[in-house]
Design a protein around this motif. Structure first.
Motif, PDB file in Angstrom:
ATOM      1  N   ALA A 188      -3.863   3.312   0.593  1.00 19.10           N
ATOM      2  CA  ALA A 188      -3.106   4.154  -0.335  1.00 19.10           C
ATOM      3  C   ALA A 188      -3.876   5.432  -0.660  1.00 19.10           C
ATOM      4  O   ALA A 188      -3.292   6.523  -0.709  1.00 19.10           O
TER       5      ALA A 188
ATOM      6  N   ALA B   4       2.276   1.663  -3.471  1.00 19.66           N
ATOM      7  CA  ALA B   4       1.240   2.139  -4.392  1.00 19.66           C
ATOM      8  C   ALA B   4       0.954   3.612  -4.150  1.00 19.66           C
ATOM      9  O   ALA B   4       0.811   4.387  -5.095  1.00 19.66           O
ATOM     10  N   GLU B   5       0.881   3.999  -2.896  1.00 22.77           N
ATOM     11  CA  GLU B   5       0.624   5.405  -2.562  1.00 22.77           C
ATOM     12  C   GLU B   5       1.746   6.282  -3.081  1.00 22.77           C
ATOM     13  O   GLU B   5       1.503   7.358  -3.631  1.00 22.77           O
TER      14      GLU B   5
ATOM     15  N   SER C 283       0.837  -1.209   0.000  1.00 21.08           N
ATOM     16  CA  SER C 283       0.000   0.000   0.000  1.00 21.08           C
ATOM     17  C   SER C 283       0.866   1.251   0.000  1.00 21.08           C
ATOM     18  O   SER C 283       0.568   2.217  -0.700  1.00 21.08           O
ATOM     19  N   ASP C 284       1.945   1.242   0.799  1.00 18.62           N
ATOM     20  CA  ASP C 284       2.849   2.386   0.833  1.00 18.62           C
ATOM     21  C   ASP C 284       3.487   2.618  -0.531  1.00 18.62           C
ATOM     22  O   ASP C 284       3.603   3.753  -0.988  1.00 18.62           O
TER      23      ASP C 284
END
Length: 103
Positions: free
Chosen positions: A39, A8-9, A5-6
């Motif tokens: 994200a 992707a963000e 998620s990090d």
């Protein structure tokens, strides 16, 4: 999953930094429910003026949306077939899951 998620963000933020604050994301339902929320929350904190739309797209159709200019990025799932995106699309693995039998 938090690391994915990090990542992707960070990629979303980089994309927003280079383009207008309008982002169209194509994804399948499970990813929209489980992968995108962290994200998108982080993105909203960094870019509160961003206009983000999430569109329900079958995994196999995401590249078509990018090619046609309807999507900026897509989240796809691939289990048995390796991803082979068209040359103008860059693929970035977010989450790798191994079968319990192969571990």
């Amino acid at each position: 999953m938090e690391e994915a998620s990090d990542k992707a963000e960070a990629e979303l933020a980089a994309l927003l930094g280079h383009l207008a604050l309008r982002l169209w994301i194509g994804t399948f339902k499970a990813a929209a429910l489980h992968l995108l929320p962290p994200a998108l929350t982080a993105l909203r904190h960094r870019h509160p003026d961003a206009d983000v739309s999430v569109v329900d797209v079958a995994s196999g159709r995401g590249a078509d949306g990018i090619r046609a200019g309807r999507l900026d990025l897509t989240v796809v799932a691939s289990r048995d077939t390796p991803l082979a995106p068209p040359p103008h699309i860059r693929a970035q693995p977010l989450l790798l899951v191994r079968d319990r039998e192969t571990q």
